[in-house]
Design a protein around this motif. Structure first.
Motif, mmCIF file in Angstrom:
data_model
loop_
_atom_site.group_PDB
_atom_site.id
_atom_site.type_symbol
_atom_site.label_atom_id
_atom_site.label_comp_id
_atom_site.label_asym_id
_atom_site.label_seq_id
_atom_site.Cartn_x
_atom_site.Cartn_y
_atom_site.Cartn_z
ATOM 1 N N ALA A 127 49.369 7.896 38.572
ATOM 2 C CA ALA A 127 49.785 9.123 39.234
ATOM 3 C C ALA A 127 49.612 10.328 38.312
ATOM 4 C CB ALA A 127 51.238 9.007 39.689
ATOM 5 N N THR A 128 49.944 10.141 37.045
ATOM 6 C CA THR A 128 49.764 11.226 36.073
ATOM 7 C C THR A 128 48.283 11.563 35.910
ATOM 8 O OG1 THR A 128 51.718 10.438 34.893
ATOM 9 C CG2 THR A 128 50.253 11.951 33.722
ATOM 10 N N GLU A 129 47.448 10.527 35.867
ATOM 11 C CA GLU A 129 46.001 10.745 35.774
ATOM 12 C C GLU A 129 45.482 11.483 37.003
ATOM 13 O OE1 GLU A 129 41.858 8.130 35.549
ATOM 14 O OE2 GLU A 129 43.806 7.137 35.473
ATOM 15 N N GLN A 150 43.574 7.474 45.405
ATOM 16 C CA GLN A 150 43.936 6.104 45.044
ATOM 17 C C GLN A 150 45.093 6.074 44.051
ATOM 18 O OE1 GLN A 150 42.938 3.433 46.497
ATOM 19 N NE2 GLN A 150 44.095 2.061 45.169
ATOM 20 N N GLY A 151 45.251 7.139 43.273
ATOM 21 C CA GLY A 151 46.287 7.164 42.258
ATOM 22 C C GLY A 151 47.648 7.622 42.748
ATOM 23 N N VAL A 152 47.731 8.124 43.977
ATOM 24 C CA VAL A 152 49.009 8.604 44.512
ATOM 25 C C VAL A 152 49.435 7.719 45.672
ATOM 26 C CG1 VAL A 152 48.517 10.966 43.791
ATOM 27 C CG2 VAL A 152 47.856 10.224 46.096
ATOM 28 N N ASN A 153 50.663 7.923 46.159
ATOM 29 C CA ASN A 153 51.126 7.133 47.298
ATOM 30 C C ASN A 153 50.504 7.636 48.603
ATOM 31 O OD1 ASN A 153 52.646 9.412 48.112
ATOM 32 N ND2 ASN A 153 54.413 8.718 46.953
ATOM 33 N N THR A 154 50.717 6.892 49.666
ATOM 34 C CA THR A 154 50.029 7.181 50.931
ATOM 35 C C THR A 154 50.484 8.506 51.532
ATOM 36 O OG1 THR A 154 50.013 4.786 51.291
ATOM 37 C CG2 THR A 154 49.335 6.163 53.117
#
Length: 304
Positions: free
Chosen positions: A52-54, A120-124
Protein backbone atom coordinates in the motif's frame (compact mmCIF):
# COMPACT_ATOMS: atom_id res chain seq x y z
CA UNK A 1 -7.74 5.22 10.06
CA UNK A 2 -9.75 7.44 12.39
CA UNK A 3 -13.30 7.88 10.99
CA UNK A 4 -13.07 11.67 11.41
CA UNK A 5 -9.82 11.83 9.43
CA UNK A 6 -11.21 9.49 6.77
CA UNK A 7 -14.35 11.63 6.36
CA UNK A 8 -12.16 14.75 6.11
CA UNK A 9 -10.03 13.13 3.39
CA UNK A 10 -13.11 12.09 1.42
CA UNK A 11 -14.55 15.61 1.77
CA UNK A 12 -11.30 17.09 0.44
CA UNK A 13 -11.38 14.55 -2.37
CA UNK A 14 -14.81 15.84 -3.39
CA UNK A 15 -13.75 19.47 -2.86
CA UNK A 16 -10.77 19.12 -5.20
CA UNK A 17 -12.95 17.66 -7.94
CA UNK A 18 -15.54 20.43 -7.54
CA UNK A 19 -12.85 23.15 -7.68
CA UNK A 20 -11.42 21.70 -10.90
CA UNK A 21 -14.86 21.24 -12.50
CA UNK A 22 -15.94 24.81 -11.65
CA UNK A 23 -12.71 26.53 -12.72
CA UNK A 24 -12.07 28.53 -15.85
CA UNK A 25 -8.70 29.70 -14.51
CA UNK A 26 -5.73 27.41 -14.98
CA UNK A 27 -4.26 28.07 -11.55
CA UNK A 28 -7.51 27.22 -9.75
CA UNK A 29 -7.88 24.07 -11.85
CA UNK A 30 -4.35 23.08 -10.81
CA UNK A 31 -5.18 23.78 -7.16
CA UNK A 32 -8.21 21.48 -7.45
CA UNK A 33 -6.06 18.70 -8.90
CA UNK A 34 -3.53 19.10 -6.08
CA UNK A 35 -6.19 19.03 -3.35
CA UNK A 36 -7.66 15.93 -4.96
CA UNK A 37 -4.29 14.16 -5.12
CA UNK A 38 -3.16 15.07 -1.60
CA UNK A 39 -6.50 13.91 -0.19
CA UNK A 40 -6.30 10.42 -1.67
CA UNK A 41 -2.69 9.68 -0.67
CA UNK A 42 -3.57 8.91 3.00
CA UNK A 43 -6.49 6.78 1.78
CA UNK A 44 -4.11 4.76 -0.40
CA UNK A 45 -1.61 4.24 2.42
CA UNK A 46 -4.08 3.61 5.27
CA UNK A 47 -3.47 -0.18 5.26
CA UNK A 48 0.05 0.23 6.74
CA UNK A 49 1.31 -2.46 4.40
CA UNK A 50 4.46 -2.21 2.24
CA UNK A 51 2.44 -2.75 -0.96
CA UNK A 52 0.00 0.00 0.00
CA UNK A 53 2.86 2.37 0.80
CA UNK A 54 4.49 1.52 -2.54
CA UNK A 55 1.20 2.13 -4.36
CA UNK A 56 0.72 5.49 -2.63
CA UNK A 57 4.29 6.51 -3.50
CA UNK A 58 3.88 5.56 -7.17
CA UNK A 59 0.55 7.36 -7.36
CA UNK A 60 2.01 10.49 -5.74
CA UNK A 61 5.01 10.63 -8.09
CA UNK A 62 2.95 10.16 -11.24
CA UNK A 63 0.26 12.65 -10.24
CA UNK A 64 2.78 15.28 -9.16
CA UNK A 65 4.70 14.89 -12.42
CA UNK A 66 1.51 15.33 -14.45
CA UNK A 67 0.42 18.31 -12.34
CA UNK A 68 3.83 19.92 -12.82
CA UNK A 69 3.49 19.57 -16.60
CA UNK A 70 -0.01 21.08 -16.44
CA UNK A 71 1.24 24.02 -14.37
CA UNK A 72 4.23 24.55 -16.67
CA UNK A 73 2.09 24.48 -19.82
CA UNK A 74 -0.48 26.88 -18.32
CA UNK A 75 2.25 29.33 -17.23
CA UNK A 76 3.86 29.09 -20.68
CA UNK A 77 0.50 29.77 -22.32
CA UNK A 78 -0.31 32.66 -19.96
CA UNK A 79 3.13 34.21 -20.59
CA UNK A 80 2.51 34.36 -24.33
CA UNK A 81 -1.22 35.14 -24.38
CA UNK A 82 -1.66 37.18 -21.21
CA UNK A 83 -4.64 35.10 -20.06
CA UNK A 84 -5.17 32.16 -17.70
CA UNK A 85 -8.44 31.15 -19.34
CA UNK A 86 -8.66 27.38 -19.76
CA UNK A 87 -10.34 27.67 -23.16
CA UNK A 88 -7.57 29.89 -24.64
CA UNK A 89 -4.83 27.45 -25.64
CA UNK A 90 -3.27 29.30 -28.54
CA UNK A 91 0.45 28.76 -27.86
CA UNK A 92 1.74 25.84 -29.90
CA UNK A 93 3.36 23.46 -27.31
CA UNK A 94 0.65 23.98 -24.67
CA UNK A 95 -2.12 21.71 -26.10
CA UNK A 96 0.32 18.83 -26.65
CA UNK A 97 1.82 19.12 -23.16
CA UNK A 98 -1.62 19.35 -21.61
CA UNK A 99 -2.85 16.26 -23.49
CA UNK A 100 0.15 14.22 -22.38
CA UNK A 101 -0.19 15.36 -18.75
CA UNK A 102 -3.90 14.54 -18.55
CA UNK A 103 -3.29 11.18 -20.24
CA UNK A 104 -0.66 10.49 -17.58
CA UNK A 105 -3.12 11.35 -14.82
CA UNK A 106 -5.75 9.06 -16.33
CA UNK A 107 -3.32 6.23 -17.01
CA UNK A 108 -3.50 5.95 -20.79
CA UNK A 109 -0.91 4.08 -22.85
CA UNK A 110 2.08 4.59 -22.88
CA UNK A 111 1.84 6.25 -19.42
CA UNK A 112 -0.26 3.41 -18.04
CA UNK A 113 2.24 1.24 -16.14
CA UNK A 114 1.43 2.77 -12.76
CA UNK A 115 -2.33 2.13 -12.83
CA UNK A 116 -2.47 -1.71 -12.59
CA UNK A 117 0.27 -1.76 -9.96
CA UNK A 118 -1.36 0.91 -7.82
CA UNK A 119 -4.75 -0.79 -7.99
CA UNK A 120 -3.22 -4.13 -7.05
CA UNK A 121 -1.50 -2.58 -4.04
CA UNK A 122 -4.63 -1.07 -2.47
CA UNK A 123 -7.91 -2.56 -1.27
CA UNK A 124 -10.92 -2.95 -3.55
CA UNK A 125 -12.79 0.10 -2.21
CA UNK A 126 -9.81 2.35 -2.88
CA UNK A 127 -9.43 0.79 -6.34
CA UNK A 128 -13.06 1.76 -6.97
CA UNK A 129 -12.24 5.39 -6.15
CA UNK A 130 -9.21 5.37 -8.46
CA UNK A 131 -11.14 3.98 -11.43
CA UNK A 132 -14.22 6.19 -11.02
CA UNK A 133 -13.99 9.39 -8.98
CA UNK A 134 -10.32 10.09 -9.76
CA UNK A 135 -11.08 10.05 -13.48
CA UNK A 136 -13.47 12.99 -13.20
CA UNK A 137 -11.11 16.00 -12.68
CA UNK A 138 -8.91 15.25 -15.74
CA UNK A 139 -12.01 14.47 -17.81
CA UNK A 140 -13.50 17.85 -16.89
CA UNK A 141 -10.36 19.59 -18.17
CA UNK A 142 -10.39 17.50 -21.34
CA UNK A 143 -14.05 18.39 -21.89
CA UNK A 144 -13.32 22.13 -21.58
CA UNK A 145 -10.31 22.04 -23.92
CA UNK A 146 -11.47 19.34 -26.34
CA UNK A 147 -11.67 21.58 -29.41
CA UNK A 148 -8.09 22.82 -29.00
CA UNK A 149 -6.24 19.57 -28.30
CA UNK A 150 -4.14 17.97 -31.09
CA UNK A 151 -6.26 15.33 -32.79
CA UNK A 152 -3.29 13.22 -33.90
CA UNK A 153 -2.08 12.72 -30.32
CA UNK A 154 -5.61 11.94 -29.12
CA UNK A 155 -6.11 9.28 -31.79
CA UNK A 156 -2.70 7.70 -31.15
CA UNK A 157 -3.49 7.50 -27.44
CA UNK A 158 -6.90 6.02 -28.23
CA UNK A 159 -5.63 3.29 -30.54
CA UNK A 160 -2.68 2.32 -28.34
CA UNK A 161 -4.84 2.23 -25.20
CA UNK A 162 -7.52 -0.02 -26.67
CA UNK A 163 -4.86 -2.35 -28.12
CA UNK A 164 -2.57 -2.62 -25.08
CA UNK A 165 -5.43 -2.87 -22.58
CA UNK A 166 -6.95 -5.83 -24.41
CA UNK A 167 -3.61 -7.53 -24.95
CA UNK A 168 -2.39 -7.04 -21.37
CA UNK A 169 -5.68 -8.09 -19.78
CA UNK A 170 -5.64 -11.53 -21.39
CA UNK A 171 -3.10 -13.10 -19.02
CA UNK A 172 -4.24 -11.49 -15.76
CA UNK A 173 -5.67 -13.41 -12.83
CA UNK A 174 -6.14 -10.51 -10.39
CA UNK A 175 -9.51 -8.83 -10.84
CA UNK A 176 -8.25 -5.41 -9.78
CA UNK A 177 -5.62 -5.49 -12.51
CA UNK A 178 -8.25 -6.62 -15.01
CA UNK A 179 -10.46 -3.68 -14.02
CA UNK A 180 -7.44 -1.38 -14.40
CA UNK A 181 -6.93 -2.53 -17.99
CA UNK A 182 -10.69 -2.23 -18.51
CA UNK A 183 -10.43 1.41 -17.42
CA UNK A 184 -7.56 2.01 -19.87
CA UNK A 185 -9.55 0.48 -22.74
CA UNK A 186 -12.69 2.52 -22.07
CA UNK A 187 -10.65 5.72 -21.76
CA UNK A 188 -9.19 4.92 -25.17
CA UNK A 189 -12.69 4.95 -26.64
CA UNK A 190 -13.38 8.27 -24.91
CA UNK A 191 -10.21 9.81 -26.35
CA UNK A 192 -11.20 8.62 -29.82
CA UNK A 193 -14.42 10.65 -29.69
CA UNK A 194 -13.08 13.57 -27.60
CA UNK A 195 -12.50 16.02 -30.45
CA UNK A 196 -15.60 15.02 -32.43
CA UNK A 197 -18.45 14.98 -29.93
CA UNK A 198 -18.22 16.13 -26.31
CA UNK A 199 -21.81 15.03 -25.60
CA UNK A 200 -20.95 11.50 -26.68
CA UNK A 201 -17.85 11.69 -24.46
CA UNK A 202 -20.02 12.46 -21.42
CA UNK A 203 -22.44 9.68 -22.35
CA UNK A 204 -19.62 7.14 -22.68
CA UNK A 205 -18.10 8.26 -19.36
CA UNK A 206 -21.49 7.96 -17.64
CA UNK A 207 -22.06 4.46 -19.01
CA UNK A 208 -18.56 3.42 -17.93
CA UNK A 209 -19.20 4.62 -14.39
CA UNK A 210 -22.62 2.93 -14.25
CA UNK A 211 -21.04 -0.39 -15.23
CA UNK A 212 -17.83 -0.15 -13.18
CA UNK A 213 -19.34 0.89 -9.84
CA UNK A 214 -21.72 -2.13 -9.57
CA UNK A 215 -19.01 -4.66 -10.44
CA UNK A 216 -16.70 -3.22 -7.77
CA UNK A 217 -19.51 -3.23 -5.21
CA UNK A 218 -20.11 -6.92 -5.94
CA UNK A 219 -16.37 -7.64 -5.58
CA UNK A 220 -16.31 -5.76 -2.26
CA UNK A 221 -19.36 -7.46 -0.73
CA UNK A 222 -18.24 -10.92 -1.84
CA UNK A 223 -14.53 -10.31 -1.00
CA UNK A 224 -13.61 -11.54 -4.47
CA UNK A 225 -10.06 -10.68 -5.56
CA UNK A 226 -8.97 -13.29 -8.11
CA UNK A 227 -10.46 -15.26 -10.98
CA UNK A 228 -10.38 -18.34 -8.75
CA UNK A 229 -12.59 -16.54 -6.21
CA UNK A 230 -14.89 -15.51 -9.03
CA UNK A 231 -15.48 -19.16 -9.88
CA UNK A 232 -16.85 -19.74 -6.36
CA UNK A 233 -19.22 -16.78 -6.41
CA UNK A 234 -22.29 -18.85 -7.36
CA UNK A 235 -22.11 -20.90 -4.16
CA UNK A 236 -22.31 -17.79 -1.97
CA UNK A 237 -24.66 -15.55 -3.96
CA UNK A 238 -26.36 -16.69 -7.20
CA UNK A 239 -27.85 -13.20 -7.70
CA UNK A 240 -24.44 -11.51 -7.49
CA UNK A 241 -23.02 -14.15 -9.81
CA UNK A 242 -25.71 -13.48 -12.43
CA UNK A 243 -25.24 -9.71 -12.17
CA UNK A 244 -21.47 -10.13 -12.47
CA UNK A 245 -21.82 -12.11 -15.70
CA UNK A 246 -24.18 -9.52 -17.20
CA UNK A 247 -21.96 -6.57 -16.23
CA UNK A 248 -18.81 -8.23 -17.57
CA UNK A 249 -20.50 -8.81 -20.91
CA UNK A 250 -21.75 -5.21 -20.88
CA UNK A 251 -18.22 -3.92 -20.18
CA UNK A 252 -17.01 -5.91 -23.16
CA UNK A 253 -19.57 -4.17 -25.37
CA UNK A 254 -21.53 -7.30 -26.25
CA UNK A 255 -24.85 -6.44 -27.94
CA UNK A 256 -27.61 -5.87 -26.97
CA UNK A 257 -26.30 -4.92 -23.49
CA UNK A 258 -25.81 -1.32 -22.38
CA UNK A 259 -22.04 -1.28 -22.94
CA UNK A 260 -22.57 -1.80 -26.67
CA UNK A 261 -24.53 1.45 -27.15
CA UNK A 262 -21.72 4.01 -26.54
CA UNK A 263 -19.29 2.03 -28.71
CA UNK A 264 -21.87 1.80 -31.47
CA UNK A 265 -22.50 5.56 -31.33
CA UNK A 266 -18.76 6.29 -31.30
CA UNK A 267 -18.20 4.13 -34.38
CA UNK A 268 -21.12 5.82 -36.12
CA UNK A 269 -19.70 9.26 -35.30
CA UNK A 270 -16.23 8.30 -36.54
CA UNK A 271 -17.64 6.93 -39.80
CA UNK A 272 -19.70 10.09 -40.26
CA UNK A 273 -16.49 12.13 -39.89
CA UNK A 274 -14.78 9.94 -42.53
CA UNK A 275 -12.49 8.24 -40.00
CA UNK A 276 -13.26 4.73 -41.23
CA UNK A 277 -9.70 3.36 -40.68
CA UNK A 278 -9.82 4.53 -37.05
CA UNK A 279 -13.27 2.99 -36.53
CA UNK A 280 -12.06 -0.30 -38.01
CA UNK A 281 -8.94 -0.33 -35.82
CA UNK A 282 -10.93 0.36 -32.65
CA UNK A 283 -13.37 -2.40 -33.51
CA UNK A 284 -10.62 -4.96 -34.05
CA UNK A 285 -8.66 -4.00 -30.92
CA UNK A 286 -11.83 -4.12 -28.79
CA UNK A 287 -12.18 -7.81 -29.67
CA UNK A 288 -9.21 -8.53 -27.39
CA UNK A 289 -10.99 -6.87 -24.46
CA UNK A 290 -14.19 -8.72 -25.29
CA UNK A 291 -12.21 -11.99 -25.20
CA UNK A 292 -11.05 -11.63 -21.59
CA UNK A 293 -14.47 -10.38 -20.50
CA UNK A 294 -16.04 -13.46 -22.03
CA UNK A 295 -13.39 -15.59 -20.30
CA UNK A 296 -14.39 -14.08 -16.96
CA UNK A 297 -18.05 -14.77 -17.74
CA UNK A 298 -17.23 -18.38 -18.64
CA UNK A 299 -15.25 -18.89 -15.41
CA UNK A 300 -18.15 -17.43 -13.42
CA UNK A 301 -20.55 -19.96 -14.98
CA UNK A 302 -18.39 -23.03 -14.30
CA UNK A 303 -19.98 -23.67 -10.91
CA UNK A 304 -23.54 -22.92 -12.01
Amino acid sequence: MNPFILSMMISNLALGTIITAASYHWFMAWVGLEVNTLAIIPILAKQHHPRATEAATKYFIIQMTASSIILFSSIFNAYHTGTWDITQLTTHPTPSLLTIALAMKLGLVPMHFWLPEVMQGVNTMTALIITTWQKLPPMFLLYLTANQLPMVILLLLAISSTLISGWSGLNQTQLRKIMAYSSIGHLGWMFAILSSSQKLLLFTLTMYLLMTIPIFLILITSTTKTIKDLGMLWTTSPTSCTMTMIIFMALGGLPPLSGFLPKWLILEELITNHLIPLATTLTLTSLLSLMFYMRLTYITTLTV
